[in-house]
Design a protein around this motif. Structure first.
Motif, PDB file in Angstrom:
ATOM      1  N   THR A 136       0.843  -1.203   0.000  1.00  0.00           N
ATOM      2  CA  THR A 136       0.000   0.000   0.000  1.00  0.00           C
ATOM      3  C   THR A 136       0.875   1.249   0.000  1.00  0.00           C
ATOM      4  N   PHE A 137       1.901   1.257   0.843  1.00  0.00           N
ATOM      5  CA  PHE A 137       2.820   2.399   0.883  1.00  0.00           C
ATOM      6  C   PHE A 137       3.495   2.598  -0.471  1.00  0.00           C
ATOM      7  N   LEU A 138       4.035   1.516  -1.039  1.00  0.00           N
ATOM      8  CA  LEU A 138       4.708   1.631  -2.334  1.00  0.00           C
ATOM      9  C   LEU A 138       3.756   2.095  -3.430  1.00  0.00           C
ATOM     10  N   SER A 139       2.507   1.667  -3.345  1.00  0.00           N
ATOM     11  CA  SER A 139       1.515   2.096  -4.331  1.00  0.00           C
ATOM     12  C   SER A 139       1.196   3.584  -4.184  1.00  0.00           C
ATOM     13  N   LEU A 140       1.189   4.050  -2.955  1.00  0.00           N
ATOM     14  CA  LEU A 140       0.882   5.466  -2.725  1.00  0.00           C
ATOM     15  C   LEU A 140       2.011   6.392  -3.169  1.00  0.00           C
ATOM     16  N   VAL A 141       3.247   5.937  -3.054  1.00  0.00           N
ATOM     17  CA  VAL A 141       4.372   6.793  -3.436  1.00  0.00           C
ATOM     18  C   VAL A 141       4.817   6.552  -4.875  1.00  0.00           C
ATOM     19  N   GLY A 142       4.256   5.551  -5.524  1.00  0.00           N
ATOM     20  CA  GLY A 142       4.607   5.241  -6.910  1.00  0.00           C
ATOM     21  C   GLY A 142       3.748   6.015  -7.894  1.00  0.00           C
ATOM     22  N   ILE A 143       3.629   5.473  -9.089  1.00  0.00           N
ATOM     23  CA  ILE A 143       2.907   6.169 -10.150  1.00  0.00           C
ATOM     24  C   ILE A 143       1.396   5.974 -10.072  1.00  0.00           C
ATOM     25  N   SER A 144       0.927   5.134  -9.176  1.00  0.00           N
ATOM     26  CA  SER A 144      -0.494   4.781  -9.109  1.00  0.00           C
ATOM     27  C   SER A 144      -1.410   5.933  -8.758  1.00  0.00           C
ATOM     28  N   THR A 145      -0.897   6.944  -8.074  1.00  0.00           N
ATOM     29  CA  THR A 145      -1.740   8.048  -7.631  1.00  0.00           C
ATOM     30  C   THR A 145      -1.597   9.286  -8.508  1.00  0.00           C
ATOM     31  N   GLY A 146      -0.774   9.204  -9.513  1.00  0.00           N
ATOM     32  CA  GLY A 146      -0.576  10.346 -10.403  1.00  0.00           C
ATOM     33  C   GLY A 146      -1.342  10.168 -11.695  1.00  0.00           C
ATOM     34  N   ASP A 147      -0.778  10.724 -12.761  1.00  0.00           N
ATOM     35  CA  ASP A 147      -1.400  10.608 -14.084  1.00  0.00           C
ATOM     36  C   ASP A 147      -1.009   9.256 -14.666  1.00  0.00           C
ATOM     37  N   LEU A 148      -1.677   8.230 -14.198  1.00  0.00           N
ATOM     38  CA  LEU A 148      -1.352   6.864 -14.580  1.00  0.00           C
ATOM     39  C   LEU A 148      -1.602   6.618 -16.064  1.00  0.00           C
TER      40      LEU A 148
ATOM     41  N   ALA B 257     -11.438 -17.254   1.878  1.00  0.00           N
ATOM     42  CA  ALA B 257     -10.932 -15.917   2.185  1.00  0.00           C
ATOM     43  C   ALA B 257      -9.681 -15.604   1.364  1.00  0.00           C
ATOM     44  N   GLN B 258      -8.839 -16.608   1.167  1.00  0.00           N
ATOM     45  CA  GLN B 258      -7.661 -16.412   0.318  1.00  0.00           C
ATOM     46  C   GLN B 258      -8.091 -16.096  -1.117  1.00  0.00           C
ATOM     47  N   GLY B 259      -9.160 -16.746  -1.558  1.00  0.00           N
ATOM     48  CA  GLY B 259      -9.703 -16.456  -2.883  1.00  0.00           C
ATOM     49  C   GLY B 259     -10.239 -15.045  -2.995  1.00  0.00           C
ATOM     50  N   VAL B 260     -10.849 -14.558  -1.926  1.00  0.00           N
ATOM     51  CA  VAL B 260     -11.330 -13.176  -1.915  1.00  0.00           C
ATOM     52  C   VAL B 260     -10.134 -12.220  -2.002  1.00  0.00           C
ATOM     53  N   GLY B 261      -9.080 -12.509  -1.240  1.00  0.00           N
ATOM     54  CA  GLY B 261      -7.864 -11.699  -1.329  1.00  0.00           C
ATOM     55  C   GLY B 261      -7.280 -11.711  -2.730  1.00  0.00           C
ATOM     56  N   LEU B 262      -7.297 -12.879  -3.353  1.00  0.00           N
ATOM     57  CA  LEU B 262      -6.824 -12.991  -4.742  1.00  0.00           C
ATOM     58  C   LEU B 262      -7.673 -12.128  -5.661  1.00  0.00           C
ATOM     59  N   PHE B 263      -8.976 -12.189  -5.512  1.00  0.00           N
ATOM     60  CA  PHE B 263      -9.889 -11.405  -6.354  1.00  0.00           C
ATOM     61  C   PHE B 263      -9.627  -9.905  -6.195  1.00  0.00           C
ATOM     62  N   VAL B 264      -9.482  -9.450  -4.963  1.00  0.00           N
ATOM     63  CA  VAL B 264      -9.269  -8.017  -4.694  1.00  0.00           C
ATOM     64  C   VAL B 264      -7.935  -7.548  -5.273  1.00  0.00           C
ATOM     65  N   THR B 265      -6.873  -8.318  -5.037  1.00  0.00           N
ATOM     66  CA  THR B 265      -5.557  -7.884  -5.518  1.00  0.00           C
ATOM     67  C   THR B 265      -5.461  -7.956  -7.048  1.00  0.00           C
ATOM     68  N   VAL B 266      -6.021  -8.999  -7.649  1.00  0.00           N
ATOM     69  CA  VAL B 266      -5.986  -9.097  -9.118  1.00  0.00           C
ATOM     70  C   VAL B 266      -6.808  -7.970  -9.737  1.00  0.00           C
ATOM     71  N   GLY B 267      -7.938  -7.645  -9.103  1.00  0.00           N
ATOM     72  CA  GLY B 267      -8.723  -6.506  -9.591  1.00  0.00           C
ATOM     73  C   GLY B 267      -7.908  -5.227  -9.582  1.00  0.00           C
TER      74      GLY B 267
ATOM     75  N   HIS C 141      -4.930  -1.165 -12.481  1.00  0.00           N
ATOM     76  CA  HIS C 141      -3.670  -0.408 -12.563  1.00  0.00           C
ATOM     77  C   HIS C 141      -3.098  -0.496 -13.979  1.00  0.00           C
ATOM     78  N   LEU C 142      -3.062  -1.714 -14.511  1.00  0.00           N
ATOM     79  CA  LEU C 142      -2.538  -1.882 -15.868  1.00  0.00           C
ATOM     80  C   LEU C 142      -3.387  -1.157 -16.903  1.00  0.00           C
ATOM     81  N   ALA C 143      -4.692  -1.047 -16.630  1.00  0.00           N
ATOM     82  CA  ALA C 143      -5.599  -0.343 -17.540  1.00  0.00           C
ATOM     83  C   ALA C 143      -5.483   1.173 -17.398  1.00  0.00           C
ATOM     84  N   GLY C 144      -4.710   1.647 -16.423  1.00  0.00           N
ATOM     85  CA  GLY C 144      -4.489   3.076 -16.266  1.00  0.00           C
ATOM     86  C   GLY C 144      -5.450   3.765 -15.325  1.00  0.00           C
TER      87      GLY C 144
END
Length: 168
Positions: free
Chosen positions: A27-39, A102-112, A117-120
């Protein structure tokens, strides 16, 4: 119907602890990376190379491993071989199906989050990582497994987990 094997309740909480730490870092790396800017302006290669993306990808792979082969998943093996022998014998056991769900739910959330992210889509990755972190933290700290609760709700509704009686 065969008896369901029971698991030590401390195992999933141990795994959730490690997962929560990894998700907090992601979460920290995502916040300081390109994810919160003009992706949308970032190239596909830059989106893939983002450290937050890479860590969430690893976490998603670990979720997939836990769903596909829970007996060989790294945190379960570490718990059974290193941690559990140093603890008192378990006094509580649980059905392994809700934690696996529950692990499957975690997989679903993270893959989403990864796909968005890849879609911009800006903020998708840190939001997905934070949501998964919150669920893992609640399980690790308080024994409240949100995915397990969802499993039980779906089971009560008759949508999963119970075999339908066969027509005789």
């Amino acid at each position: 119907m065969p008896e369901v094997q029971r698991i030590d309740v401390r195992g999933p909480r141990f795994a959730a602890s490690i997962t929560a730490v990894l998700l907090l870092i992601a979460t920290f790396l995502s916040l300081v990376g390109i994810s919160t800017g003009d992706l949308a302006a970032a190239s596909f290669g830059a989106r893939v190379a983002d450290p937050g993306f890479l860590l969430v990808l690893v976490i998603a792979a670990l979720f997939l491993w836990s769903v596909a082969s829970p007996r060989t998943a790294p945190w379960g093996v570490l718990y059974r071989r290193v941690v559990q022998p140093r603890l008192a014998p378990p006094t509580e056991f649980e059905d392994p199906r809700p934690p696996r769900f529950a692990q499957g739910v975690g997989l679903f959330v993270t893959v989403g989050g990864l796909l968005l992210h890849l879609a911009g889509v800006p903020w998708a990755l840190p939001i997905a990582a934070a949501a998964a972190f919150l669920a893992a933290f609640l399980n690790a700290a308080f024994g409240l497994c949100l995915g397990c609760q969802l499993y039980l709700l779906l089971q009560r509704a008759g949508l999963i987990g119970r075999r339908r009686p066969s027509a005789a």
